[in-house]
Design a protein around this motif. Structure first.
Motif, short mmCIF file in Angstrom:
data_model
loop_
_atom_site.label_atom_id
_atom_site.label_comp_id
_atom_site.label_asym_id
_atom_site.label_seq_id
_atom_site.Cartn_x
_atom_site.Cartn_y
_atom_site.Cartn_z
N ARG A 152 0.78 -1.22 0.09
CA ARG A 152 -0.01 -0.02 -0.17
C ARG A 152 0.68 1.25 0.14
NH1 ARG A 152 -3.39 -2.71 4.81
NH2 ARG A 152 -1.08 -3.12 5.27
N VAL A 153 2.30 1.14 0.14
CA VAL A 153 3.11 2.28 0.25
C VAL A 153 3.47 2.65 -1.23
CG1 VAL A 153 5.34 3.03 0.90
CG2 VAL A 153 3.97 1.66 2.55
N ALA A 154 3.44 1.65 -2.19
CA ALA A 154 3.71 2.10 -3.28
C ALA A 154 2.97 3.15 -4.18
CB ALA A 154 3.95 0.66 -4.24
N ASP A 155 3.45 4.07 -5.12
CA ASP A 155 2.92 4.95 -5.66
C ASP A 155 2.26 4.34 -7.01
OD1 ASP A 155 1.66 6.95 -6.90
OD2 ASP A 155 3.35 8.23 -7.05
N TYR A 156 1.10 3.88 -7.16
CA TYR A 156 0.48 3.31 -8.29
C TYR A 156 0.07 3.97 -9.43
CZ TYR A 156 0.94 -0.94 -5.51
OH TYR A 156 1.10 -2.00 -4.64
N THR A 157 -0.07 5.57 -9.00
CA THR A 157 -0.24 6.60 -9.91
C THR A 157 0.78 6.76 -10.99
OG1 THR A 157 0.47 8.41 -8.56
CG2 THR A 157 -1.72 7.46 -8.32
N ARG A 158 1.98 6.38 -10.75
CA ARG A 158 2.97 6.30 -11.76
C ARG A 158 2.79 5.17 -12.67
NH1 ARG A 158 8.78 5.57 -8.93
NH2 ARG A 158 9.31 5.68 -10.90
N PRO A 159 3.29 5.27 -14.00
CA PRO A 159 3.31 4.11 -14.96
C PRO A 159 3.86 2.86 -14.17
CG PRO A 159 4.00 6.07 -15.86
CD PRO A 159 4.03 6.22 -14.70
N THR A 160 2.80 1.53 -13.97
CA THR A 160 3.52 0.81 -13.10
C THR A 160 3.06 -0.51 -13.78
OG1 THR A 160 3.00 2.08 -11.15
CG2 THR A 160 3.12 -0.25 -10.64
N CYS A 161 4.21 -1.44 -13.53
CA CYS A 161 4.04 -2.93 -13.99
C CYS A 161 4.24 -3.71 -12.57
CB CYS A 161 5.06 -3.21 -14.88
SG CYS A 161 5.08 -5.05 -15.37
N ILE A 162 3.20 -4.57 -12.32
CA ILE A 162 3.38 -5.30 -11.12
C ILE A 162 3.87 -6.72 -11.66
CG2 ILE A 162 2.14 -6.63 -9.33
CD1 ILE A 162 0.14 -4.18 -9.60
N LEU A 163 4.99 -7.22 -11.10
CA LEU A 163 5.73 -8.21 -11.51
C LEU A 163 5.43 -9.58 -10.45
CD1 LEU A 163 7.66 -10.08 -12.80
CD2 LEU A 163 9.50 -9.20 -11.24
N LEU A 164 4.70 -10.64 -11.08
CA LEU A 164 4.32 -11.90 -10.34
C LEU A 164 4.88 -13.04 -10.76
CD1 LEU A 164 0.93 -10.51 -10.67
CD2 LEU A 164 1.66 -11.11 -8.48
N GLY A 165 5.41 -13.78 -9.91
CA GLY A 165 6.27 -15.05 -10.22
C GLY A 165 5.68 -16.40 -10.09
N THR A 166 6.43 -17.39 -10.21
CA THR A 166 5.73 -18.68 -10.46
C THR A 166 5.01 -19.17 -9.23
OG1 THR A 166 7.75 -19.80 -9.65
CG2 THR A 166 7.60 -19.43 -11.97
N GLU A 167 3.94 -20.20 -9.28
CA GLU A 167 3.42 -20.43 -7.97
C GLU A 167 4.14 -21.06 -6.88
OE1 GLU A 167 0.56 -20.60 -11.71
OE2 GLU A 167 2.55 -21.24 -11.29
N LYS A 168 5.27 -21.83 -7.46
CA LYS A 168 5.98 -22.46 -6.21
C LYS A 168 7.28 -21.69 -5.78
CE LYS A 168 8.17 -26.96 -5.24
NZ LYS A 168 8.53 -28.31 -5.89
N TRP A 169 7.94 -20.89 -6.72
CA TRP A 169 9.24 -20.21 -6.39
C TRP A 169 9.02 -18.98 -6.52
CZ3 TRP A 169 11.90 -24.06 -4.55
CH2 TRP A 169 11.93 -25.27 -5.12
N GLY A 170 7.99 -18.18 -6.62
CA GLY A 170 7.92 -16.81 -6.83
C GLY A 170 8.98 -16.29 -8.02
N VAL A 171 9.12 -14.81 -7.67
CA VAL A 171 9.93 -14.03 -8.65
C VAL A 171 11.31 -14.53 -8.76
CG1 VAL A 171 10.74 -11.79 -8.94
CG2 VAL A 171 8.46 -12.08 -8.53
N SER A 172 12.02 -14.66 -9.82
CA SER A 172 13.35 -15.24 -9.89
C SER A 172 14.32 -14.17 -9.42
CB SER A 172 13.72 -15.46 -11.60
OG SER A 172 13.63 -14.38 -12.16
N PRO A 173 15.39 -14.62 -9.09
CA PRO A 173 16.58 -13.77 -8.63
C PRO A 173 16.73 -12.71 -9.83
CG PRO A 173 16.89 -16.07 -8.02
CD PRO A 173 15.96 -16.09 -8.95
N GLU A 174 16.71 -13.16 -10.88
CA GLU A 174 16.88 -12.16 -12.12
C GLU A 174 16.29 -11.06 -11.94
OE1 GLU A 174 18.10 -12.41 -16.87
OE2 GLU A 174 16.59 -13.76 -15.99
N ALA A 175 14.83 -11.41 -11.88
CA ALA A 175 13.89 -10.45 -12.27
C ALA A 175 13.98 -9.77 -10.98
CB ALA A 175 12.43 -11.03 -12.24
N ALA A 176 14.11 -10.19 -9.68
CA ALA A 176 14.09 -9.36 -8.46
C ALA A 176 15.15 -8.32 -8.52
CB ALA A 176 14.35 -10.53 -7.18
N GLU A 177 16.44 -8.62 -9.36
CA GLU A 177 17.42 -7.70 -9.12
C GLU A 177 17.22 -6.54 -10.21
OE1 GLU A 177 20.94 -6.00 -8.43
OE2 GLU A 177 19.93 -7.68 -7.49
N LEU A 178 16.40 -6.89 -11.39
CA LEU A 178 16.05 -5.88 -12.24
C LEU A 178 14.86 -4.77 -11.67
CD1 LEU A 178 16.26 -8.16 -15.60
CD2 LEU A 178 17.85 -6.29 -14.60
#
Length: 210
Positions: free
Chosen positions: A119-145
């Motif tokens: 709820r702290v994030a500002d979603y009035t900015r152009p925003t993409c929400i990243l969601l990862g795999t069901e079991k492992w979540g977001v990959s380390p590469e994507a988390a870093e980027l």
């Protein structure tokens, strides 16, 4: 096409948000993929993005025309994917490159030391929400980027939500912020883009009746 149906399409398109989207990284369960697209439609997301799992995009309840690099719409009547454009990218880097070039901040739904309450994030900015795999979540590469990490506070024994539920929670917070900011009060697409999307919706509706 009845006048009422066309009016409904225009009313929905009037509230579409071209600068709010999701990136689904290797989400492979059909019910989750479909549910996330349904939430996207509900809050006014115009287009979504996905990086397919190794075995490809899941066989959705409403699957048609999914092909690499977009313009991939489901033609089944009533399906959310019929109204939310789905663009595919081969890998994480190409997806991020495309989104950053369009000016999106990418916020990963990811538990980490730098994660903040969603709820702290500002979603009035152009925003993409990243969601990862069901079991492992977001990959380390994507988390870093990613530009930031967000998390949903959990008070129970289980410390994570189903990915489609998490997507809905975050998307409706984005909708709340954008309603307060007046983002839904007038069309946010250019006239040319608006008419192009409307024509494609009408065409898909007519094909679905055929």
């Amino acid at each position: 096409m009845t006048p009422e149906r066309l009016a409904k399409m225009r009313a929905v398109l009037d509230k579409r948000q071209p600068d709010l989207t999701v990136l689904l990284e290797r989400v492979h369960k059909p019910h989750n993929f479909s549910a996330i697209l349904r939430s996207c439609d509900a809050v006014g997301v115009l287009e979504a993005y996905a990086i397919p799992a190794k075995h490809g995009i899941p066989d959705l309840d409403e699957p048609e025309g999914l092909s690499l690099q977009g313009k991939t719409y489901n033609e089944t009547s009533g399906s959310a994917a019929k109204w939310v454009g789905l663009h595919l990218h081969e890998d994480t880097v190409s997806a991020f490159t495309h989104l950053k070039a369009r000016g999106f901040q990418v916020l990963a739904a990811h538990f980490s030391e730098r994660a903040v309450d969603y709820r702290v994030a500002d979603y009035t900015r152009p925003t993409c929400i990243l969601l990862g795999t069901e079991k492992w979540g977001v990959s380390p590469e994507a988390a870093e980027l990613s530009d930031g990490h967000i998390q949903i506070p959990m008070m129970g024994m289980v410390q994570s939500l189903n990915v489609s539920v998490a997507a809905a929670v975050i998307l409706f917070e984005a909708q709340r912020q954008r309603i307060q900011a007046g983002f839904y009060e007038q069309p946010r697409l250019s006239p040319e883009h608006y008419e192009a999307v409307l024509r494609s919706w009408v065409a898909r509706h007519e094909r679905g009746r055929g």
